[in-house]
Every structure is written in C-alpha cells, then in structure tokens.
Design an enzyme around this catalytic site. Structure first.
Site, PDB file in Angstrom:
ATOM      1  CG  HIS A  87       2.663  -3.292   6.303  1.00 21.41           C
ATOM      2  ND1 HIS A  87       3.698  -2.970   7.053  1.00 21.41           N
ATOM      3  CD2 HIS A  87       2.243  -2.106   5.541  1.00 21.41           C
ATOM      4  CE1 HIS A  87       3.918  -1.741   7.054  1.00 21.41           C
ATOM      5  NE2 HIS A  87       2.947  -1.173   6.245  1.00 21.41           N
TER       6      HIS A  87
ATOM      7  CB  CYS B 295       3.704   4.926   5.188  1.00 19.33           C
ATOM      8  SG  CYS B 295       4.194   3.982   6.472  1.00 19.33           S
TER       9      CYS B 295
ATOM     10  CG  ASP C 292      -2.399 -13.407   0.522  1.00 16.89           C
ATOM     11  OD1 ASP C 292      -1.607 -12.807   1.139  1.00 16.89           O
ATOM     12  OD2 ASP C 292      -2.322 -14.542   0.444  1.00 16.89           O
ATOM     13  CG  HIS C 293       0.552 -12.556  -2.381  1.00 15.08           C
ATOM     14  ND1 HIS C 293       0.126 -13.296  -1.090  1.00 15.08           N
ATOM     15  CD2 HIS C 293       1.913 -12.499  -2.286  1.00 15.08           C
ATOM     16  CE1 HIS C 293       1.373 -13.730  -0.616  1.00 15.08           C
ATOM     17  NE2 HIS C 293       2.311 -13.411  -1.327  1.00 15.08           N
TER      18      HIS C 293
ATOM     19  CG  HIS D  25       5.279   0.533   2.209  1.00  9.69           C
ATOM     20  ND1 HIS D  25       4.833   1.668   2.330  1.00  9.69           N
ATOM     21  CD2 HIS D  25       4.841   0.114   3.777  1.00  9.69           C
ATOM     22  CE1 HIS D  25       3.630   1.864   3.271  1.00  9.69           C
ATOM     23  NE2 HIS D  25       4.005   0.985   4.196  1.00  9.69           N
TER      24      HIS D  25
ATOM     25  CG  HIS E  74      -0.290   0.076   2.517  1.00  8.52           C
ATOM     26  ND1 HIS E  74      -1.109   0.582   3.677  1.00  8.52           N
ATOM     27  CD2 HIS E  74       0.927   0.036   2.970  1.00  8.52           C
ATOM     28  CE1 HIS E  74      -0.314   0.673   4.600  1.00  8.52           C
ATOM     29  NE2 HIS E  74       0.976   0.432   4.216  1.00  8.52           N
TER      30      HIS E  74
ATOM     31  CD  GLU F  33       0.875  -0.675   8.860  1.00  8.09           C
ATOM     32  OE1 GLU F  33      -0.119  -0.460   8.003  1.00  8.09           O
ATOM     33  OE2 GLU F  33       1.232   0.174   9.386  1.00  8.09           O
TER      34      GLU F  33
END
Length: 137
Positions: free
Chosen positions: A43, A35, A81-82, A41, A16, A126
């Site tokens: 998480h 961020c 996810d991903h 980037h 994100h 996070e």
C-alpha cells in the site's frame, strides 16, 4: 491562549499480509481475502498527525512543525517505509498489521516522543477509500 490543532501529513509505502496463525488457510482466506496473499501485497499509506494544544505566546506555535516532521520521520518513516511490515519490523512480528493496528502502533510511537500536554490523533489512509482514525488511549 486558545487551543488549536496543527496537522502534518506524510506518506510511506509498505507491504504486509493479514493472517491469523491460529486459523487454518480456509478461515484466513475467508476473513482476509486478497489481503492474505502468502506473497504479501503493498500500500501507499498516507498518514496525518494532529496535535492539539495551547498556542505558545512566545513562539506562536502549538508545536514546531519541522520538529514534528523530524519525529514522524524517526518514529514512523524510517521504520516502516519500503519495508515488509510482517518480516522487517519488530512492531508487527506478533501483531497482525491491519490499518487499525498500524495506526495504534504509530500513535504509541509518536505519543512517547511528544509532550504529554498535547493531544495526539492519527489518521491512516490505506487506500483512497479506506482509512482509520485513532485518538489514543
């Protein structure tokens, strides 16, 4: 019957960028720092879903944990996810994907798929040190 809280933990990986399009680059950098990287980037998010309710005298369950796992997979993991949350999801096209906003979106998605009699709460990590709890509206 007594009330009890059951929990299911899952994880997902997502990228994100925290950014407010109404601000200039300087203000975005001041507020969001690393961020706000224009290249995004990622998480490794850890999610805990908690359901509180009465124990069913017939099953001994508050809610079937396998069914909860399937709901989380459908409502959260398959969507996030991903993925790049900003670019790949409708949920965050116009909403800044902070941990706070992600937790609220997850809660709303799960709330719509679960029995109203159950109290729902989510915790989203996070990082190992940064996490949020959301108990609903």
């Amino acid at each position: 019957m007594p009330q009890l809280t059951i929990c299911r933990s899952e994880h997902f990986n997502a990228a994100h960028r925290l950014h407010n399009p109404a601000w200039d680059a300087t203000r975005n950098q001041q507020v969001f720092g690393k961020c706000n990287n224009p290249n995004y980037h990622g998480h490794n998010y850890n999610l805990t879903v908690r359901l509180t309710g009465d124990i069913d005298p017939d099953t001994g369950y508050v809610f079937d944990l396998k069914q909860l796992s399937d709901i989380i997979k459908t409502q959260v993991l398959n969507r996030f996810d991903h993925r790049n949350l900003n670019l790949d999801t409708e949920d965050f096209r116009e909403l800044n994907p902070t941990a706070e906003n992600i937790a609220v979106v997850i809660w709303r998605r799960l709330r719509a798929a679960l029995p109203a009699a159950l109290t729902l709460a989510v915790t989203l990590h996070e990082t190992d040190r940064n996490f949020v709890d959301y108990y609903g509206e």
